[in-house]
Design a protein around this motif. Structure first.
Motif, PDB file in Angstrom:
ATOM      1  N   UNK A 153       4.201 -15.742 -51.583  1.00  0.00           N
ATOM      2  CA  UNK A 153       2.968 -15.969 -52.317  1.00  0.00           C
ATOM      3  C   UNK A 153       2.086 -14.750 -52.057  1.00  0.00           C
ATOM      4  N   UNK A 154       1.434 -14.283 -53.099  1.00  0.00           N
ATOM      5  CA  UNK A 154       0.481 -13.190 -52.952  1.00  0.00           C
ATOM      6  C   UNK A 154      -0.925 -13.751 -53.146  1.00  0.00           C
ATOM      7  N   UNK A 155      -1.764 -13.561 -52.136  1.00  0.00           N
ATOM      8  CA  UNK A 155      -3.130 -14.074 -52.139  1.00  0.00           C
ATOM      9  C   UNK A 155      -4.064 -12.889 -52.311  1.00  0.00           C
ATOM     10  N   UNK A 156      -4.756 -12.852 -53.442  1.00  0.00           N
ATOM     11  CA  UNK A 156      -5.604 -11.711 -53.778  1.00  0.00           C
ATOM     12  C   UNK A 156      -7.067 -12.112 -53.620  1.00  0.00           C
ATOM     13  N   UNK A 157      -7.771 -11.400 -52.751  1.00  0.00           N
ATOM     14  CA  UNK A 157      -9.193 -11.712 -52.551  1.00  0.00           C
ATOM     15  C   UNK A 157     -10.057 -10.968 -53.568  1.00  0.00           C
ATOM     16  N   UNK A 158     -11.257 -11.477 -53.770  1.00  0.00           N
ATOM     17  CA  UNK A 158     -12.281 -10.716 -54.480  1.00  0.00           C
ATOM     18  C   UNK A 158     -12.752  -9.572 -53.561  1.00  0.00           C
ATOM     19  N   UNK A 159     -13.374  -8.541 -54.100  1.00  0.00           N
ATOM     20  CA  UNK A 159     -13.871  -7.453 -53.243  1.00  0.00           C
ATOM     21  C   UNK A 159     -15.171  -7.864 -52.537  1.00  0.00           C
ATOM     22  N   UNK A 160     -15.090  -8.943 -51.766  1.00  0.00           N
ATOM     23  CA  UNK A 160     -16.274  -9.525 -51.129  1.00  0.00           C
ATOM     24  C   UNK A 160     -16.418  -9.149 -49.656  1.00  0.00           C
ATOM     25  N   UNK A 161     -15.427  -8.491 -49.107  1.00  0.00           N
ATOM     26  CA  UNK A 161     -15.459  -8.130 -47.686  1.00  0.00           C
ATOM     27  C   UNK A 161     -16.218  -6.819 -47.516  1.00  0.00           C
ATOM     28  N   UNK A 162     -17.013  -6.754 -46.456  1.00  0.00           N
ATOM     29  CA  UNK A 162     -17.892  -5.589 -46.286  1.00  0.00           C
ATOM     30  C   UNK A 162     -17.682  -4.844 -44.966  1.00  0.00           C
ATOM     31  N   UNK A 163     -16.745  -5.281 -44.167  1.00  0.00           N
ATOM     32  CA  UNK A 163     -16.494  -4.563 -42.906  1.00  0.00           C
ATOM     33  C   UNK A 163     -15.083  -4.852 -42.433  1.00  0.00           C
ATOM     34  N   UNK A 164     -14.610  -4.023 -41.515  1.00  0.00           N
ATOM     35  CA  UNK A 164     -13.284  -4.237 -40.923  1.00  0.00           C
ATOM     36  C   UNK A 164     -13.248  -5.547 -40.146  1.00  0.00           C
ATOM     37  N   UNK A 165     -14.360  -5.904 -39.505  1.00  0.00           N
ATOM     38  CA  UNK A 165     -14.419  -7.165 -38.762  1.00  0.00           C
ATOM     39  C   UNK A 165     -14.242  -8.354 -39.696  1.00  0.00           C
ATOM     40  N   UNK A 166     -14.914  -8.316 -40.846  1.00  0.00           N
ATOM     41  CA  UNK A 166     -14.778  -9.400 -41.812  1.00  0.00           C
ATOM     42  C   UNK A 166     -13.350  -9.490 -42.340  1.00  0.00           C
ATOM     43  N   UNK A 167     -12.755  -8.346 -42.628  1.00  0.00           N
ATOM     44  CA  UNK A 167     -11.390  -8.331 -43.154  1.00  0.00           C
ATOM     45  C   UNK A 167     -10.415  -8.894 -42.134  1.00  0.00           C
ATOM     46  N   UNK A 168     -10.594  -8.524 -40.881  1.00  0.00           N
ATOM     47  CA  UNK A 168      -9.709  -9.028 -39.815  1.00  0.00           C
ATOM     48  C   UNK A 168      -9.864 -10.537 -39.675  1.00  0.00           C
ATOM     49  N   UNK A 169     -11.110 -11.033 -39.701  1.00  0.00           N
ATOM     50  CA  UNK A 169     -11.357 -12.471 -39.580  1.00  0.00           C
ATOM     51  C   UNK A 169     -10.753 -13.226 -40.766  1.00  0.00           C
ATOM     52  N   UNK A 170     -10.875 -12.660 -41.962  1.00  0.00           N
ATOM     53  CA  UNK A 170     -10.300 -13.271 -43.164  1.00  0.00           C
ATOM     54  C   UNK A 170      -8.782 -13.364 -43.039  1.00  0.00           C
ATOM     55  N   UNK A 171      -8.152 -12.269 -42.637  1.00  0.00           N
ATOM     56  CA  UNK A 171      -6.692 -12.244 -42.519  1.00  0.00           C
ATOM     57  C   UNK A 171      -6.220 -13.217 -41.443  1.00  0.00           C
ATOM     58  N   UNK A 172      -6.926 -13.282 -40.326  1.00  0.00           N
ATOM     59  CA  UNK A 172      -6.567 -14.222 -39.261  1.00  0.00           C
ATOM     60  C   UNK A 172      -6.677 -15.667 -39.748  1.00  0.00           C
TER      61      UNK A 172
END
Length: 480
Positions: A153-172
Motif C-alpha cells: 500500500x502506498x500512503x501519500x501525505x499532503x504537503x502538511x509537514x513543516x519539519x524533520x521532527x514532524x515527518x519522523x513523528x508521522x512516519x513512526x
C-alpha cells in the motif's frame, strides 16, 4: 536552518503487506528466501499469464484507509504504470492512478505536546518490484525477483509537514498503526516500510509552494530525519545565493550524509497510465467497508491521550506504552483489575519489564507474565510484604514461569523484615565497615544515609524494610 525560509514536506510511505501470498499470484510472500526462488510466470510477467487480485490485500488497504480517516472508493480499478528498469521484468507496474482505493483522509500525530493533523491524499494498492543486488565480489548488477508482486500500500501525505521532527513523528505513527492493524510487520531494516521524501522550501510567509525534490526509498526513521535536514539546507543555500531549484529525483546516501542527483523528476504523463486490461474493475460492498471499519482497534494516538487523561501518565510514558500494542494491551488488562495503581504498573512495564524484554529480545507475550501476577506483586510491595529490591527477583521468576508471586516469596525467603531486633546486627556491621560515611554524615552530609541504607539492603539480601533501616541507621549514628 535559514529562518527566512520555511520547509514543506510530503511523504510517500510504501508498506509491504504480510499476506501469505503475493498480490496477483499464489507465490509465497516471505522475506529472506534464496534469490529467485519465490517467483512464477505471473509475477515475472511472462506472455500469456493472467493476474488475479488477492482479496486480503484489498481488505488490509481498506482497514488502513479507515485508520487514516479516508473515504473508501467502493468501485475502483487497477492501472498500469509504464517504465523500464531492470528490477521490473514486465516493464510496467500494476498500481492505481485516478481512482485510488482510499483518499481524502488525515492522521493526528503527537509532536511533543502538540497534536498535528496531517492530511492524507490517498492510499492505493500496487505490486512491488524486484531488488537489484550490488556487491564488490562481482562485476555488474544481479536481479532478485522474489519481491516482484509482493503487495504494497502506498500512503501519500499532503504537503502538511513543516519539519524533520514532524515527518519522523508521522512516519513512526504510520508504522505503529500498521503493527496495530496486523497488516504489515513494518520492519524497515527488511524493506517492509520504505519512504519517498518530497522536500521544498519557500520564503517564510509565502503561500505558493517551492519546487520540490524527491528522495527515493529512505529506509529508517533516522535517515528520513537526516535526509530532510540536509535537503532543506541544500535548497535554502541555492535560493539564498540567487539560484533556482530544479524538480528532480535524488538518492539519499545515509553513509555520506548527502543526497545525490539521479534524474529529472517524471510527471504522471511520463508513466502512460492506463487501466490494466487483464484485471476487472472491483467492487467493495458498503457492508464490507463498514465491517472492516468495525474491526479496527483503538489506535496509538487515541490510546496515548486516554492514558494521559484517565491514568495521569506523563505524555512521554503514555507514548512509550502505546507504541507497542502487546504491552499496551497488557497494561490495560492490569489497570482493569483495579488491584493496584495504574501508574505503578506503567512504571514496572516501562522499567524493569522492558529491560528484561530488551535484553532477551523477546516480547511480553513470549513470557509467562500475566496482568494478574503483576498486580499481585505490586500489592505485596504496597503491603510491605516485600521490598522493591526483592520484587525484582519475584518479577524475574513470574516472567519465567507461571507461578503466584506469593509462592515465589515463600520459596526464596524474600519476605520483608521490619523487626528492628532482626536488623540491628546488620546496621551495626554496615556502620562499622563504613567509618568514612559515618563521619561524613556527622559533618552534615545527610545524603550519605542513602548509601548506608543501600548497604544494609544488600546485606539483608533485599529483605530489610528500607524505611525501618533508614530510621535505625540515623539513630545508631547519633548514638556514636
Amino acid at each position: 536552518m535559514n529562518n527566512n525560509f520555511e520547509t514543506v514536506i510530503g511523504l510517500e510511505v510504501h508498506a509491504e503487506l504480510n499476506t501469505k501470498t503475493k498480490i496477483f499470484c499464489s507465490c509465497e510472500n516471505r522475506f529472506g528466501a534464496e534469490v529467485n526462488t519465490l517467483c512464477c510466470p505471473i509475477c515475472m510477467g511472462l506472455p500469456g499469464t493472467l493476474p488475479v487480485l488477492n482479496r486480503q490485500v484489498v481488505e488490509s488497504a481498506v482497514r488502513m484507509g479507515h485508520a487514516l480517516n479516508c473515504r473508501i472508493n467502493g468501485v475502483t480499478k487497477q492501472d498500469r504504470k509504464n517504465y523500464f528498469y531492470p528490477d521490473l521484468p514486465k516493464a510496467y507496474q500494476i498500481s492505481q492512478f485516478d481512482v485510488p482505493l482510499c483518499e481524502g483522509g488525515y492522521l493526528d500525530v503527537l509532536v511533543g505536546d502538540e497534536v498535528r493533523r496531517i492530511g492524507v491524499t490517498r492510499i492505493h494498492i500496487e505490486e512491488d518490484a524486484g531488488k537489484l543486488i550490488h556487491d564488490d565480489s562481482f562485476d555488474g548488477t544481479l536481479c532478485d525477483y522474489n519481491r516482484c508482486g509482493v503487495p504494497l500500500i502506498e500512503i501519500v501525505s499532503e504537503p502538511d509537514l513543516r519539519s524533520a521532527d514532524e515527518a519522523k513523528a508521522y512516519l513512526e505513527t504510520i508504522t505503529t498503526i500498521l503493527l496495530y492493524l496486523g497488516i504489515s510487520d513494518a520492519k524497515m531494516q527488511e524493506g517492509s516500510v520504505r519512504c519517498d521524501v518530497n522536500v521544498s522550501v519557500r520564503p517564510r510567509g509565502a503561500s505558493e509552494f517551492g519546487t520540490r525534490c524527491e528522495m527515493k526509498n529512505v529506509n529508517s526513521f533516522g535517515a528520513v530525519y537526516r535526509a530532510i535536514v540536509y535537503e532543506a539546507e541544500r535548497q535554502m543555500e541555492v535560493l539564498a545565493s540567487g539560484g533556482t531549484i530544479q524538480q528532480e529525483t535524488r538518492r539519499w546516501d545515509d553513509a555520506k550524509g548527502k543526497s545525490i542527483l539521479m534524474r529529472s523528476k517524471e510527471d504522471a504523463q511520463d508513466y502512460r497510465y492506463f487501466p490494466d486490461p487483464d484485471l476487472l474493475t472491483f467492487v467493495v460492498s458498503e457492508e464490507k467497508i463498514a465491517a472492516l471499519k468495525a474491526s479496527l482497534p483503538e489506535l496509538p494516538t487515541a490510546r496515548t491521550l486516554r492514558y494521559v487523561k484517565d491514568f495521569g501518565l506523563q505524555k512521554v510514558d503514555a507514548q512509550l506504552l502505546s507504541v507497542n500494542k502487546a504491552r499496551a494491551d497488557f497494561f490495560d488488562a492490569c489497570a482493569a483489575l483495579g488491584r493496584c495503581e495504574a501508574k505503578i504498573a506503567a512504571n514496572w512495564l516501562l522499567g524493569d519489564i522492558a529491560k528484561i524484554l530488551n535484553e532477551q529480545r523477546i516480547e511480553i507475550t513470549d513470557t509467562a507474565l500475566t496482568p494478574e501476577h503483576l498486580a499481585d506483586m505490586i500489592v505485596l510491595i504496597n503491603k510491605g510484604t516485600i521490598s522493591n529490591t526483592a520484587a525484582k527477583t519475584v518479577l524475574e521468576e513470574i516472567m519465567r514461569r507461571d507461578v503466584e508471586p506469593a509462592q515465589v516469596v515463600e520459596e526464596k525467603g524474600l519476605a520483608q523484615i521490619s523487626d528492628a531486633s532482626a536488623l540491628s546486627g546488620i546496621v551495626d556491621q554496615v556502620l562499622a565497615d563504613n567509618p568514612k560515611a559515618v563521619a561524613d554524615y556527622k559533618k552534615g552530609k545527610v545524603n550519605v544515609a542513602g548509601f548506608l541504607v543501600g548497604q544494609c539492603m544488600k546485606a539483608s539480601r533485599g529483605q530489610g524494610n528500607p524505611a525501618t533501616l533508614r530510621d535505625m541507621v540515623i539513630e545508631a549514628i547519633q548514638k556514636l
